[in-house]
Write a protein that holds these residues in place. Sequence first.
Motif, PDB file in Angstrom:
ATOM      1  N   LEU A 170      -5.896   3.762   6.470  1.00  0.00           N
ATOM      2  CA  LEU A 170      -5.891   3.740   5.011  1.00  0.00           C
ATOM      3  C   LEU A 170      -6.693   2.536   4.542  1.00  0.00           C
ATOM      4  O   LEU A 170      -6.419   1.406   4.957  1.00  0.00           O
ATOM      5  N   SER A 171      -7.680   2.765   3.692  1.00  0.00           N
ATOM      6  CA  SER A 171      -8.500   1.670   3.178  1.00  0.00           C
ATOM      7  C   SER A 171      -7.801   0.992   2.013  1.00  0.00           C
ATOM      8  O   SER A 171      -7.280   1.649   1.116  1.00  0.00           O
ATOM      9  N   SER A 172      -7.806  -0.340   2.050  1.00  0.00           N
ATOM     10  CA  SER A 172      -7.192  -1.119   0.977  1.00  0.00           C
ATOM     11  C   SER A 172      -7.855  -2.485   0.910  1.00  0.00           C
ATOM     12  O   SER A 172      -7.892  -3.209   1.913  1.00  0.00           O
ATOM     13  N   GLY A 173      -8.391  -2.823  -0.258  1.00  0.00           N
ATOM     14  CA  GLY A 173      -9.010  -4.127  -0.435  1.00  0.00           C
ATOM     15  C   GLY A 173     -10.168  -4.383   0.498  1.00  0.00           C
ATOM     16  O   GLY A 173     -10.383  -5.518   0.939  1.00  0.00           O
TER      17      GLY A 173
ATOM     18  N   ALA B 215      -4.145   8.954  -1.506  1.00  0.00           N
ATOM     19  CA  ALA B 215      -4.708   7.605  -1.496  1.00  0.00           C
ATOM     20  C   ALA B 215      -5.895   7.476  -0.550  1.00  0.00           C
ATOM     21  O   ALA B 215      -6.423   6.381  -0.365  1.00  0.00           O
TER      22      ALA B 215
ATOM     23  N   SER C  81      -9.533  -1.656   6.572  1.00  0.00           N
ATOM     24  CA  SER C  81      -8.986  -0.406   7.072  1.00  0.00           C
ATOM     25  C   SER C  81      -7.668  -0.697   7.785  1.00  0.00           C
ATOM     26  O   SER C  81      -7.653  -1.304   8.848  1.00  0.00           O
TER      27      SER C  81
ATOM     28  N   GLU D  77      -2.501  -4.684   9.525  1.00  0.00           N
ATOM     29  CA  GLU D  77      -3.642  -5.142   8.740  1.00  0.00           C
ATOM     30  C   GLU D  77      -4.550  -5.931   9.677  1.00  0.00           C
ATOM     31  O   GLU D  77      -4.237  -7.070  10.023  1.00  0.00           O
TER      32      GLU D  77
ATOM     33  N   VAL E 241       0.804  -1.224   0.000  1.00  0.00           N
ATOM     34  CA  VAL E 241       0.000   0.000   0.000  1.00  0.00           C
ATOM     35  C   VAL E 241       0.834   1.271   0.000  1.00  0.00           C
ATOM     36  O   VAL E 241       0.293   2.365  -0.195  1.00  0.00           O
TER      37      VAL E 241
END
Length: 348
Positions: free
Chosen positions: A182-185, A114, A188, A214, A42
């Motif tokens: 941070l948001s990913s897939g 992002a 959070s 994660e 990320v």
Amino acid sequence: MRLASPSPLTRHILVLGLALGAFTAQAAAPRSDVPGAKDHPVLQRFSGSLLVGYAQQDWEQRQFPDAKGAAKDDNRFANPITVEGKVTRLFYLAPLGKSPLEVFRNYQQALQAAGFKTTWSCETEAQGCARAYFALDGYERAKGMRWAEGDLPGIDAEHKGSSWNLEMSLSFEQGRMLVGTLSSGGRSLQLLLYTSVADNAHTGRTATYIEIIEPRSMPIGQVTVDAKALSQGLQAEGRIALYGLLFDTGKTELKPESQAQLDQMVAVLRTPPTLKVLIVGHTDNVGTIDANLALSQGRAQAVLAALVQKGIAASRLQARGIASFAPLASNASEEGRGRNRRVEMVLQ
């Protein structure tokens, strides 16, 4: 004799002592990343930096500051929050001549672009950055990290031939911290970033420490409930959850790692041989009710079939799947969902 843990200030003094011990030793700066280390997916590194410290743990817990940041009267976070999940720790050295401000601003802008949501940040001593440096506790954060070969040589004329230790060589000089999510897939992620002069101004380098968490449930199925505990649980509660029965996501086939748990279930069912149980499958709330009913039923039947194959009479067993209708924890977190995905033995 058990020794008390050193305070953050004592640890800092110890680190300084190690650095001074290496002060007279000539050493070259690192020339390559730690073998096997890589940027987190990320967040890519500041251009030209070397990844000189690296650690990753599949499941651990860390403490981050909340919106109150560093305490006003102590070198600690005012209200630390505990985050659990997969932990990645990264320590970078920027190229010579790159200031902590330049490095920090580039990371800050990239994260904001992002969709990064800041929980707390500081850029000056008045905002608490010096206290945040001590609260960060490099002594603890460096545990288990692998380091590149090399040290931090002095670059000015007065300190040519001198060097300082590379390991966790952050400082409160020009220190800046950024903490947030941070948001990913669809998840959070929690992220902490701290940049500063690398040890002291004589090195001419900027150090960056990044920690990314994660959120995820602790890996389950690593402990098998033995026959004695199974029997006691059934007698005391009338049921017992078995996390040693493992399935791939969305599948009903038992994984080979389930055999140890199945053997303990067989041992209980053989003494006494008249014992009758329900095999009940449970899921989390991800997906539709109908799909989860079918999945939980299929898993319960798979366990029943495995027990029959091991010599237990089918007449003593019944399989039922009840999807997410009987959770043990909230499905709002991954940890809770992990607890809810289970198979239970229930006395008939």
